[in-house]
Every structure is written in structure tokens, then in C-alpha cells.
Write a protein that holds these residues in place. Structure first.
Motif, PDB file in Angstrom:
ATOM      1  N   ASP A   5      -3.006   0.815   7.857  1.00  0.00           N
ATOM      2  CA  ASP A   5      -2.269   0.045   6.954  1.00  0.00           C
ATOM      3  C   ASP A   5      -3.231  -1.349   6.918  1.00  0.00           C
ATOM      4  O   ASP A   5      -3.331  -1.910   6.026  1.00  0.00           O
ATOM      5  CB  ASP A   5      -0.994  -0.324   7.572  1.00  0.00           C
ATOM      6  CG  ASP A   5      -0.231   0.782   7.112  1.00  0.00           C
ATOM      7  OD1 ASP A   5      -0.605   1.887   6.948  1.00  0.00           O
ATOM      8  OD2 ASP A   5       1.205   0.456   7.450  1.00  0.00           O
ATOM      9  N   PRO A  44      -0.617   2.016  16.368  1.00  0.00           N
ATOM     10  CA  PRO A  44      -1.034   2.138  14.899  1.00  0.00           C
ATOM     11  C   PRO A  44      -2.411   2.782  14.747  1.00  0.00           C
ATOM     12  O   PRO A  44      -3.183   2.698  15.619  1.00  0.00           O
ATOM     13  CB  PRO A  44      -1.000   0.928  14.302  1.00  0.00           C
ATOM     14  CG  PRO A  44      -1.298   0.147  15.461  1.00  0.00           C
ATOM     15  CD  PRO A  44      -0.700   0.672  16.752  1.00  0.00           C
ATOM     16  N   SER A  45      -2.475   3.725  13.592  1.00  0.00           N
ATOM     17  CA  SER A  45      -3.889   4.314  13.396  1.00  0.00           C
ATOM     18  C   SER A  45      -4.912   3.173  12.741  1.00  0.00           C
ATOM     19  O   SER A  45      -6.023   3.357  13.064  1.00  0.00           O
ATOM     20  CB  SER A  45      -3.762   5.282  12.398  1.00  0.00           C
ATOM     21  OG  SER A  45      -3.391   4.740  11.281  1.00  0.00           O
ATOM     22  N   LYS A  97       0.759  -1.228  -0.106  1.00  0.00           N
ATOM     23  CA  LYS A  97      -0.190  -0.048  -0.005  1.00  0.00           C
ATOM     24  C   LYS A  97       0.780   1.143  -0.032  1.00  0.00           C
ATOM     25  O   LYS A  97       2.121   1.120   0.226  1.00  0.00           O
ATOM     26  CB  LYS A  97      -0.864  -0.085   1.188  1.00  0.00           C
ATOM     27  CG  LYS A  97      -0.262   0.380   2.555  1.00  0.00           C
ATOM     28  CD  LYS A  97      -0.172   1.609   3.140  1.00  0.00           C
ATOM     29  CE  LYS A  97       0.909   2.150   3.772  1.00  0.00           C
ATOM     30  NZ  LYS A  97       1.903   2.046   4.794  1.00  0.00           N
ATOM     31  N   HIS A 157       0.891  10.049   9.673  1.00  0.00           N
ATOM     32  CA  HIS A 157       1.021  10.498  11.084  1.00  0.00           C
ATOM     33  C   HIS A 157      -0.156  11.456  11.404  1.00  0.00           C
ATOM     34  O   HIS A 157      -0.571  10.933  12.716  1.00  0.00           O
ATOM     35  CB  HIS A 157       2.254  11.431  11.021  1.00  0.00           C
ATOM     36  CG  HIS A 157       3.587  10.658  11.095  1.00  0.00           C
ATOM     37  ND1 HIS A 157       3.855   9.829  11.890  1.00  0.00           N
ATOM     38  CD2 HIS A 157       4.497  10.508   9.941  1.00  0.00           C
ATOM     39  CE1 HIS A 157       5.265   8.868  11.720  1.00  0.00           C
ATOM     40  NE2 HIS A 157       5.531   9.526  10.270  1.00  0.00           N
TER      41      HIS A 157
HETATM   42  C1  MEV Z   1       2.152   4.255   8.547  1.00  0.00           C
HETATM   43  O1  MEV Z   1       1.932   3.653   7.079  1.00  0.00           O
HETATM   44  C2  MEV Z   1       1.394   5.393   8.456  1.00  0.00           C
HETATM   45  C3  MEV Z   1       1.614   6.301   9.909  1.00  0.00           C
HETATM   46  O2  MEV Z   1       0.620   7.173   9.639  1.00  0.00           O
HETATM   47  C4  MEV Z   1       1.383   5.301  11.093  1.00  0.00           C
HETATM   48  C5  MEV Z   1      -0.128   4.879  11.236  1.00  0.00           C
HETATM   49  O3  MEV Z   1      -0.968   5.497  10.609  1.00  0.00           O
HETATM   50  O4  MEV Z   1      -0.139   3.923  12.317  1.00  0.00           O
HETATM   51  C6  MEV Z   1       2.914   6.762   9.896  1.00  0.00           C
END
Ligand code: MEV
Length: 309
Positions: free
Chosen positions: A145, A141-142, A9, A16
Motif C-alpha cells: 500500500d 503489512p507487506s 489504490k 494477502h
Molecule cells: C491490503 O491492501 C493488502 C493486504 O495484502 C495486506 C498487505 O499486503 O499488507 C491484505
């Protein structure tokens, strides 16, 4: 023998800031993939992780090993014990480079086990299993992914809200260039958290800027005006620089792409290395690719974002 795959992806906008509940947009990249096969044997479950040249029995894996975690969580959800089989894993997704390698490996394993045990495991169920494993990889993590990879569709993602896939009215092309520098997402995310703790006002403003860009980008993509995404990419990159997650190599690739005629460019994913992306079209993509290789990219992929990406 059964086989399952999962795509990599890229994050188009909002990395962030998405950890802090701002919207972000991510799309699958099918040119890079994790592939898992499971073959019945007489021996207890063995994992053959070909890229790591590691062959290890399931019971010998550490409990916090992400491979063990996704297998254990999936088997537990099926209420079954580990099969007598060899699970072979091969991935063309570079690790720690912003292309979702960890989530893709976990997704391919969950899909393969579902096929092996003839279970229905829908995208939502896979996404939530993979999210549990992402917490081991990434700390906080958000969830973007695991969502984009498990659903295999472009997503407009807001943490904690129902997933929203959206229409890509007009396909567009993205060059993806690898700095060759591995940069674990967990570290970049942790550093942003520390910086946010130290100066919440400043970081909240930066995150708001990223969220606004992602909203605007969704509108342009839905309305078929992808050529206007370039300036939003440039703005997003500048905000990521202010966040402290860019680096000289990423900035050099962004500059090289822009000078070669890309409509916009930015880092993608955790930053500090990994990959950057540039908006291109058929007439400038080879020039941009050459410029990126000349500026130190280890490899360049071109992907088309479309309805079925
Ligand atoms: C990682 O692909 C994306 C970030 O925003 C971390 C997240 O969303 O968990 C850096």
C-alpha cells in the motif's frame, strides 16, 4: 498555505499472498484522494481532521496514533521541531475498505510537511516513512500500500525486493464497488496468519496460486492483452474465498458484475467487506454499474488503468 494530496489504490491481483512473499499488482486510484493543507499560525501544531470532526493539538495525540506517528517520523527525518501551524486533513477515501486510506493520509502528510519545510523527500523515502506507520494500522503489512501510493504508479510488488513499476501497454477499465462494510485490514491479515499457522501446506498452495496469477497478469498487461485479465480475476477471487477472506456481500457483488457482462471480478484488498473490482469496457460499464448498485453496492467508481495512472 501549502497543499499536498495522495491517491487511493486498488490491488488488482495477489492481496494477502503478498504478505507471504508472493508477487502482487496494485494501481493508484486518483478519483479518491487524501488532501492535507498546512497553514502557519501563532499556536503550536494543531491537527484538524475534518472527516473525524476532530481538532486536537499535536502534543495531545496519543503516541500510537497514526497521525502523530507520521508527523513525528517525518519531522525527525528533517531534524526539525513541530511547526506553529494548523494541519488540516480531508479524505474522500473510505476507511477500512481496501482503498489504502491509511497509507494515503500518511503520504499526503509527509508530502505536505516536505513542502512546508522545503525539503526533498523522494518516493522511496516517503514510502519507508509510511511503512513504519502502516505497521501500526496493519500489524504485519507487506508494504504494497505505501509503495503504490507513495510512487503513484502501477507496481508489481514482491515483499523485500526492489520496487518494480511496469508498462501498461493498453489501458483498461475497472469498476470499483463498495460493500459499505468497514473491515480493518489488520483483522483479516491476522485471521489469515492464524489459518496459515494451522494448515501451512494448504495455505502455501493457495498463496502459490495467487502468485502465479499475478505473474501471468503482469505479462498480459505489459503485452497489451488486458481483456484476458478477467478470468484471472475470477480465479484469484476463488482463491481468496478459499483463504476465508470473502463474505456474502462481496460474493454477491462479484456475481452481479459477472452476470451483467463484466469480464471478471474479485474482492480487492483485505476482504470481509470493503471493495470489489470488475473488469469492464466502455460498452458494458453502465450495465455493470447498475447491476452492482442493484446488488447492494454503496457506490461504484470507474477507473482507467493506464501508463500514467
Ligand atoms: C491490503 O491492501 C493488502 C493486504 O495484502 C495486506 C498487505 O499486503 O499488507 C491484505
Amino acid at each position: 498555505m501549502i497543499t499536498a494530496t495522495a491517491s487511493g489504490k486498488i490491488i488488482l491481483f495477489g492481496e494477502h499472498a503478498v504478505v507471504y512473499q508472493r508477487p502482487a499488482i496494485a494501481v493508484p486510484v486518483s478519483q479518491v484522494q487524501a488532501r492535507v493543507t498546512i497553514k502557519k499560525t501563532k499556536q503550536p501544531l494543531t491537527i484538524d481532521a475534518q472527516d473525524q470532526r476532530r481538532k486536537i493539538s499535536y502534543t495531545d495525540l496519543r503516541d500510537d496514533d497514526p497521525l502523530k506517528a507520521i508527523i513525528r517520523l517525518t519531522l525527525t527525518s528533517f531534524k526539525v521541531t513541530p511547526p506553529h501551524a494548523t494541519l488540516t486533513l480531508h479524505s474522500t477515501i473510505p476507511i477500512a475498505s481496501g482503498l489504502g486510506s491509511g497509507a494515503a493520509v500518511s503520504t499526503a502528510i509527509a508530502r505536505a510537511l516536505a513542502k512546508y519545510f522545503k525539503r526533498d523527500l523522494d518516493s522511496a523515502a516517503i514510502s519507508s516513512l509510511v511503512y513504519e506507520v502502516e505497521k501500526i494500522h496493519h500489524g504485519t503489512p507487506s508494504g504494497i500500500d505505501n509503495t503504490v501510493i507513495a510512487y503513484s504508479k502501477p507496481v508489481y510488488f514482491v515483499r523485500g525486493q526492489p520496487i518494480e513499476t511496469f508498462n501498461v501497454a493498453q489501458p483498461f477499465r475497472i469498476a470499483i464497488a463498495d460493500t459499505g462494510i468497514q473491515s480493518p485490514t489488520k483483522i483479516a491479515v491476522g485471521d489469515v496468519r492464524a489459518a496459515w499457522e494451522a494448515d501451512k501446506d494448504r495455505y502455501e498452495k493457495i498463496f502459490d496460486g495467487c502468485g502465479g496469477i499475478a505473474q501471468h497478469a503482469r505479462k498480459l498487461i505489459k503485452e497489451g492483452q488486458p481483456d484476458q485479465l478477467g478470468s484471472l480475476m475470477n480465479e484469484n477471487h476463488e482463491l481468496l474465498r478459499q483463504m476465508g477472506v470473502s463474505c456474502r456481500e462481496l460474493d454477491d457483488l462479484v456475481d452481479a458484475a459477472t452476470r451483467a457482462g463484466a469480464f471478471g471480478a474479485k474482492l480487492s484488498g483485505g476482504g470481509r467487506g470493503g471493495n470489489m473490482i470488475a473488469l469492464v469496457n466502455e460498452s458494458n460499464e453502465s450495465r455493470v454499474r447498475e447491476a452492482l448498485m442493484g446488488a447492494g453496492a454503496k457506490r461504484v467508481l470507474i477507473t482507467e488503468v493506464n501508463r500514467d495512472t
